[in-house]
Design a protein around this motif. Structure first.
Motif, PDB file in Angstrom:
ATOM      1  N   PHE A  22      72.909  41.722  21.921  1.00  0.00           N
ATOM      2  CA  PHE A  22      73.048  41.591  23.380  1.00  0.00           C
ATOM      3  C   PHE A  22      72.273  42.682  24.096  1.00  0.00           C
ATOM      4  O   PHE A  22      71.577  42.423  25.094  1.00  0.00           O
ATOM      5  N   ALA A  23      72.395  43.921  23.618  1.00  0.00           N
ATOM      6  CA  ALA A  23      71.714  45.042  24.267  1.00  0.00           C
ATOM      7  C   ALA A  23      70.203  44.869  24.229  1.00  0.00           C
ATOM      8  O   ALA A  23      69.506  45.112  25.228  1.00  0.00           O
ATOM      9  N   LEU A  24      69.682  44.459  23.101  1.00  0.00           N
ATOM     10  CA  LEU A  24      68.236  44.259  22.987  1.00  0.00           C
ATOM     11  C   LEU A  24      67.765  43.135  23.907  1.00  0.00           C
ATOM     12  O   LEU A  24      66.702  43.237  24.533  1.00  0.00           O
ATOM     13  N   ALA A  25      68.546  42.066  23.985  1.00  0.00           N
ATOM     14  CA  ALA A  25      68.182  40.966  24.883  1.00  0.00           C
ATOM     15  C   ALA A  25      68.222  41.422  26.337  1.00  0.00           C
ATOM     16  O   ALA A  25      67.355  41.056  27.144  1.00  0.00           O
ATOM     17  N   ALA A  26      69.214  42.233  26.692  1.00  0.00           N
ATOM     18  CA  ALA A  26      69.342  42.710  28.074  1.00  0.00           C
ATOM     19  C   ALA A  26      68.146  43.551  28.484  1.00  0.00           C
ATOM     20  O   ALA A  26      67.632  43.423  29.602  1.00  0.00           O
ATOM     21  N   VAL A  27      67.695  44.426  27.593  1.00  0.00           N
ATOM     22  CA  VAL A  27      66.623  45.358  27.930  1.00  0.00           C
ATOM     23  C   VAL A  27      65.245  44.726  27.786  1.00  0.00           C
ATOM     24  O   VAL A  27      64.369  44.917  28.643  1.00  0.00           O
ATOM     25  N   PHE A  28      65.038  43.962  26.724  1.00  0.00           N
ATOM     26  CA  PHE A  28      63.698  43.446  26.430  1.00  0.00           C
ATOM     27  C   PHE A  28      63.413  42.070  27.033  1.00  0.00           C
ATOM     28  O   PHE A  28      62.248  41.697  27.190  1.00  0.00           O
ATOM     29  N   VAL A  29      64.455  41.323  27.374  1.00  0.00           N
ATOM     30  CA  VAL A  29      64.236  39.951  27.848  1.00  0.00           C
ATOM     31  C   VAL A  29      64.721  39.767  29.285  1.00  0.00           C
ATOM     32  O   VAL A  29      63.951  39.353  30.162  1.00  0.00           O
ATOM     33  N   VAL A  30      65.989  40.082  29.540  1.00  0.00           N
ATOM     34  CA  VAL A  30      66.610  39.716  30.810  1.00  0.00           C
ATOM     35  C   VAL A  30      65.948  40.420  31.986  1.00  0.00           C
ATOM     36  O   VAL A  30      65.451  39.777  32.917  1.00  0.00           O
ATOM     37  N   ARG A  31      65.952  41.751  31.976  1.00  0.00           N
ATOM     38  CA  ARG A  31      65.365  42.467  33.112  1.00  0.00           C
ATOM     39  C   ARG A  31      63.878  42.194  33.275  1.00  0.00           C
ATOM     40  O   ARG A  31      63.416  41.900  34.401  1.00  0.00           O
ATOM     41  N   PRO A  32      63.061  42.256  32.207  1.00  0.00           N
ATOM     42  CA  PRO A  32      61.637  41.963  32.406  1.00  0.00           C
ATOM     43  C   PRO A  32      61.387  40.561  32.949  1.00  0.00           C
ATOM     44  O   PRO A  32      60.547  40.375  33.835  1.00  0.00           O
ATOM     45  N   LEU A  33      62.116  39.571  32.435  1.00  0.00           N
ATOM     46  CA  LEU A  33      61.915  38.202  32.892  1.00  0.00           C
ATOM     47  C   LEU A  33      62.369  38.029  34.332  1.00  0.00           C
ATOM     48  O   LEU A  33      61.655  37.444  35.162  1.00  0.00           O
ATOM     49  N   ALA A  34      63.555  38.551  34.659  1.00  0.00           N
ATOM     50  CA  ALA A  34      64.066  38.415  36.027  1.00  0.00           C
ATOM     51  C   ALA A  34      63.178  39.161  37.015  1.00  0.00           C
ATOM     52  O   ALA A  34      62.908  38.674  38.121  1.00  0.00           O
ATOM     53  N   GLY A  35      62.725  40.348  36.627  1.00  0.00           N
ATOM     54  CA  GLY A  35      61.836  41.100  37.503  1.00  0.00           C
ATOM     55  C   GLY A  35      60.512  40.411  37.721  1.00  0.00           C
ATOM     56  O   GLY A  35      59.980  40.386  38.836  1.00  0.00           O
ATOM     57  N   TRP A  36      59.963  39.831  36.669  1.00  0.00           N
ATOM     58  CA  TRP A  36      58.682  39.119  36.773  1.00  0.00           C
ATOM     59  C   TRP A  36      58.820  37.908  37.690  1.00  0.00           C
ATOM     60  O   TRP A  36      57.957  37.647  38.534  1.00  0.00           O
ATOM     61  N   VAL A  37      59.919  37.177  37.533  1.00  0.00           N
ATOM     62  CA  VAL A  37      60.154  36.008  38.390  1.00  0.00           C
ATOM     63  C   VAL A  37      60.346  36.447  39.841  1.00  0.00           C
ATOM     64  O   VAL A  37      59.807  35.834  40.770  1.00  0.00           O
ATOM     65  N   GLY A  38      61.119  37.516  40.051  1.00  0.00           N
ATOM     66  CA  GLY A  38      61.355  37.984  41.404  1.00  0.00           C
ATOM     67  C   GLY A  38      60.092  38.427  42.114  1.00  0.00           C
ATOM     68  O   GLY A  38      59.974  38.297  43.334  1.00  0.00           O
ATOM     69  N   LEU A  39      59.131  38.953  41.350  1.00  0.00           N
ATOM     70  CA  LEU A  39      57.884  39.450  41.941  1.00  0.00           C
ATOM     71  C   LEU A  39      56.790  38.383  41.990  1.00  0.00           C
ATOM     72  O   LEU A  39      55.661  38.698  42.376  1.00  0.00           O
ATOM     73  N   TRP A  40      57.135  37.177  41.609  1.00  0.00           N
ATOM     74  CA  TRP A  40      56.141  36.096  41.632  1.00  0.00           C
ATOM     75  C   TRP A  40      55.660  35.855  43.071  1.00  0.00           C
ATOM     76  O   TRP A  40      56.446  35.673  43.978  1.00  0.00           O
ATOM     77  N   GLY A  41      54.365  35.893  43.266  1.00  0.00           N
ATOM     78  CA  GLY A  41      53.799  35.689  44.592  1.00  0.00           C
ATOM     79  C   GLY A  41      53.778  36.921  45.456  1.00  0.00           C
ATOM     80  O   GLY A  41      53.467  36.833  46.654  1.00  0.00           O
ATOM     81  N   ALA A  42      54.097  38.101  44.875  1.00  0.00           N
ATOM     82  CA  ALA A  42      54.115  39.332  45.664  1.00  0.00           C
ATOM     83  C   ALA A  42      52.722  39.887  45.917  1.00  0.00           C
ATOM     84  O   ALA A  42      52.555  40.817  46.716  1.00  0.00           O
ATOM     85  N   GLY A  43      51.715  39.347  45.241  1.00  0.00           N
ATOM     86  CA  GLY A  43      50.353  39.803  45.454  1.00  0.00           C
ATOM     87  C   GLY A  43      50.016  41.122  44.790  1.00  0.00           C
ATOM     88  O   GLY A  43      49.059  41.784  45.187  1.00  0.00           O
ATOM     89  N   ARG A  44      50.793  41.509  43.768  1.00  0.00           N
ATOM     90  CA  ARG A  44      50.521  42.745  43.055  1.00  0.00           C
ATOM     91  C   ARG A  44      49.804  42.435  41.743  1.00  0.00           C
ATOM     92  O   ARG A  44      49.981  41.365  41.169  1.00  0.00           O
ATOM     93  N   PRO A  45      48.979  43.372  41.236  1.00  0.00           N
ATOM     94  CA  PRO A  45      48.292  43.161  39.957  1.00  0.00           C
ATOM     95  C   PRO A  45      49.302  42.952  38.832  1.00  0.00           C
ATOM     96  O   PRO A  45      50.426  43.467  38.881  1.00  0.00           O
ATOM     97  N   PRO A  46      48.905  42.215  37.785  1.00  0.00           N
ATOM     98  CA  PRO A  46      49.834  41.930  36.679  1.00  0.00           C
ATOM     99  C   PRO A  46      50.417  43.173  36.032  1.00  0.00           C
ATOM    100  O   PRO A  46      51.594  43.189  35.671  1.00  0.00           O
ATOM    101  N   GLU A  47      49.605  44.232  35.873  1.00  0.00           N
ATOM    102  CA  GLU A  47      50.126  45.430  35.227  1.00  0.00           C
ATOM    103  C   GLU A  47      51.202  46.106  36.077  1.00  0.00           C
ATOM    104  O   GLU A  47      52.151  46.695  35.547  1.00  0.00           O
ATOM    105  N   GLU A  48      51.093  46.018  37.409  1.00  0.00           N
ATOM    106  CA  GLU A  48      52.125  46.595  38.262  1.00  0.00           C
ATOM    107  C   GLU A  48      53.398  45.765  38.198  1.00  0.00           C
ATOM    108  O   GLU A  48      54.504  46.312  38.125  1.00  0.00           O
ATOM    109  N   ARG A  49      53.268  44.456  38.237  1.00  0.00           N
ATOM    110  CA  ARG A  49      54.442  43.589  38.127  1.00  0.00           C
ATOM    111  C   ARG A  49      55.159  43.814  36.799  1.00  0.00           C
ATOM    112  O   ARG A  49      56.394  43.891  36.741  1.00  0.00           O
TER     113      ARG A  49
END
Length: 421
Positions: free
Chosen positions: A319-346
């Motif tokens: 669970f901990a590994l999924a929370a850190v490596f999957v959940v936050r990165p995926l949710a953050g990437w989705v939330g920043l979709w269309g923000a106009g920032r470079p991929p490395e910043e997102r």
């Protein structure tokens, strides 16, 4: 008497390490939180320390109050050091992280807590709400620089502003979990929860923070020349402001964490270029670092020799590994979709959703207001996620931010503001 003398020596060493370690670790791929956790594990796990090891579970009330204090100080420091004026468009990246990003994080974590750990609805929602916010304490390495320093690129601003405001979105779900568990702070049904925990407490927190911030800004910068607080040059005024705003807002029934950050932003907006902001921020940062080090040393001791990880089996680790490596990165990437920032910043913003001491505050608070099933699993899962975050993010933050700075050619978002005494 011998124990008392040992405590004095330990406190003196801790204070000296607070000043010394950041300079030693500045260019190393090793963060101050990692050093503190390892130090605590070594002290309580290897040395013959008299008495029982730290026990956050058995001392739930003390855990709640100590973590509450360090988060409060961190929120004040974070609000004071943001140079960017508050606004809907200028803070657009923050709203993305708070809206779709954080809500998706809570939903995904709750589902995983049920599927992987077998938690019921109340416990799953509580664990998700505790782990969803980016921690304002341990995220200092990826936050903006001191006031007027110009160290405020989009990545650092996003993580700082998110850490300051996300308590206002996480706390309603903590109270939702309390309601689901039958506690007295959850509200009266779903409509009662929404009107009380979401509408009223958020609005009261924002309003109280803004009004008190305006009043305190006037007393600091606008009173007759001999009376204004800025003439004292005293940085500990930041602590007084923090405690006053938090206590008054909690008395009014609002979210005190949210009010402290809003008050800090409001105070900073008055005489934005004044040099006194640096003194307030520097005191808050030094006090925060001292408290953080003390609590992380205790966390390391509790993890190594106490009962925090007694329920940490393979499913908790998964669970901990999924929370850190999957959940936050995926949710953050989705939330920043269309923000106009470079991929490395997102990717960087999405990855560095650091979990820390605020998690233990939410957990201790909720367990003091309702009975939750599998409380041991909640403590162990939260501790495992925080430890994974401390070590993973602590070893990657320096090279990651250095890489982004090189890609930008060392340019920052804002230039230093002129001195105003």
């Amino acid at each position: 008497m011998d124990t008392y003398i040992l405590l004095l020596v330990a406190l003196g060493v801790l204070i000296l390490l607070t000043a010394w370690l950041p300079m030693v670790l500045k260019e190393a791929p090793l963060s101050l939180p990692i050093a503190c956790v390892l130090l605590g594990a070594a002290i309580f796990g290897l040395l013959p320390i008299p008495g029982p090891p730290p026990d956050p579970i058995g001392n739930r009330a003390a855990t709640e109050r100590l973590t509450e204090l360090v988060v409060l100080i961190s929120l004040m420091g974070a609000g004071l050091k943001i140079d960017r004026p508050f606004g809907w468009r200028g803070w657009g990246i923050t709203w993305r992280l708070l809206g779709p990003g954080m809500l998706l994080t809570i939903a995904m974590l709750a589902v995983l807590a049920h599927l992987i750990l077998g938690l019921g609805a109340a416990s799953a929602v509580l664990l998700a709400a505790c782990l969803a916010p980016t921690d304002p304490v341990l995220a200092s390495d990826v936050q903006v620089g001191p006031p007027r320093s110009g160290e405020e690129d989009e990545v650092r601003f996003a993580l700082t502003s998110e850490a300051g405001l996300n308590d206002g979105l996480a706390f309603p779900f903590v109270l939702l979990a309390v309601m689901l568990a039958g506690g007295e702070r959850g509200g009266d049904g779903w409509w009662g929860w929404f009107t009380y925990a979401v509408l009223w407490k958020v609005a009261a927190g924002i309003a109280a923070g803004y009004v008190l911030g305006r009043v305190l800004a006037w007393t600091t910068f606008r009173m007759p020349n001999r009376a204004k607080l800025s003439r004292t040059g005293a940085g500990f005024v930041a602590l007084g402001i923090t405690l006053l705003v938090y206590g008054a807002t909690e008395k009014l029934g609002g979210y005190g964490f949210l009010a402290v950050f809003v008050a800090a932003l409001t105070l900073r907006s008055a005489e934005r270029g004044h040099a006194y902001h640096e003194k307030l921020h520097d005191f808050a940062e030094e006090l925060e670092r001292l408290l953080m080090m003390a609590l992380l040393v205790l966390l390391g001791g509790a993890a190594a020799a106490g009962g925090l990880l007694h329920a940490a089996d393979g499913w908790v680790v998964a669970f901990a590994l999924a929370a850190v490596f999957v959940v936050r990165p995926l949710a953050g990437w989705v939330g920043l979709w269309g923000a106009g920032r470079p991929p490395e910043e997102r990717a960087t913003i999405a990855f560095f959703g650091i979990r820390g001491l605020g998690t233990f505050y939410y957990l201790a608070f909720a367990l003091g207001h309702a009975e939750f099933e599998e409380a041991g699993t909640l403590w162990s899962a939260a501790t495992t996620v925080v430890l994974v975050s401390v070590f993973l993010h602590g070893t990657t933050v320096t090279p990651a931010m250095a890489f982004l700075d090189r890609r930008r050619g060392g340019q920052q978002l804002d230039l230093p503001l002129p001195d105003r005494a």
